[in-house]
Design a protein around this motif. Sequence first.
Motif, short mmCIF file in Angstrom:
data_model
loop_
_atom_site.label_atom_id
_atom_site.label_comp_id
_atom_site.label_asym_id
_atom_site.label_seq_id
_atom_site.Cartn_x
_atom_site.Cartn_y
_atom_site.Cartn_z
N GLN A 21 1.23 4.20 -2.88
CA GLN A 21 1.08 5.62 -2.59
C GLN A 21 2.30 6.40 -3.07
O GLN A 21 2.16 7.48 -3.64
CB GLN A 21 0.85 5.84 -1.09
N SER B 107 2.22 6.73 -6.84
CA SER B 107 1.23 7.72 -7.24
C SER B 107 1.75 9.13 -6.98
O SER B 107 1.69 10.00 -7.86
CB SER B 107 -0.06 7.48 -6.47
N GLY C 14 -6.54 0.36 2.95
CA GLY C 14 -6.85 1.74 2.58
C GLY C 14 -7.81 2.39 3.56
O GLY C 14 -7.66 3.57 3.90
N THR D 257 -6.73 1.85 -2.85
CA THR D 257 -6.57 3.07 -2.07
C THR D 257 -7.76 3.34 -1.16
O THR D 257 -7.58 3.71 0.00
CB THR D 257 -6.35 4.27 -3.00
N TYR D 258 -8.96 3.17 -1.66
CA TYR D 258 -10.14 3.57 -0.91
C TYR D 258 -10.96 2.41 -0.35
O TYR D 258 -11.53 2.53 0.73
CB TYR D 258 -11.06 4.42 -1.80
N TYR E 287 0.84 -1.21 0.00
CA TYR E 287 0.00 0.00 0.00
C TYR E 287 0.87 1.25 0.00
O TYR E 287 0.64 2.18 -0.77
CB TYR E 287 -0.93 -0.01 1.22
N GLN E 288 1.87 1.26 0.87
CA GLN E 288 2.77 2.42 0.95
C GLN E 288 3.53 2.61 -0.36
O GLN E 288 3.73 3.73 -0.81
CB GLN E 288 3.73 2.26 2.12
N LEU F 189 -6.52 0.75 -8.70
CA LEU F 189 -5.87 1.68 -7.78
C LEU F 189 -6.88 2.26 -6.80
O LEU F 189 -6.62 2.33 -5.59
CB LEU F 189 -5.18 2.81 -8.55
N ASP F 190 -8.04 2.65 -7.29
CA ASP F 190 -9.09 3.18 -6.41
C ASP F 190 -9.52 2.13 -5.39
O ASP F 190 -9.73 2.45 -4.22
CB ASP F 190 -10.29 3.65 -7.22
N ARG G 96 -6.78 5.67 5.83
CA ARG G 96 -7.52 6.91 5.60
C ARG G 96 -8.84 6.87 6.37
O ARG G 96 -9.90 6.73 5.77
CB ARG G 96 -7.80 7.06 4.11
#
Length: 105
Positions: free
Chosen positions: A63, A66, A92, A86-87, A59-60, A82-83, A96
Amino acid sequence: MYVTSVATSAYPTPVTPVRAASGVTSADYATRMAEFDTLAATVNDASGKAGEAQRVEAYQALQAMSAGGKLAGIDPERRKVLDQATYDSDIGQRARPWVAISSWR
């Protein structure tokens, strides 16, 4: 004032590199996308094959890719992946926490 001619010397050379036209691929792009595919698969792994620490590292790294512009020109299918990483992934979501409480996402 009317300009009757165009002098190309009047236009300075761009300081930053110009992005290649859409659809143009390079060895560097292929390498970056292969790295992306591996990292995204690790983050989105639900089988338990990848450990928690490995998933967080991936994950890092995504990021960092990106933020560093290494995902410029990413195709729409990879953008969806990717979305998801990330989300929507559990990694993710924990990275976040404001996403989970935000209604404007």
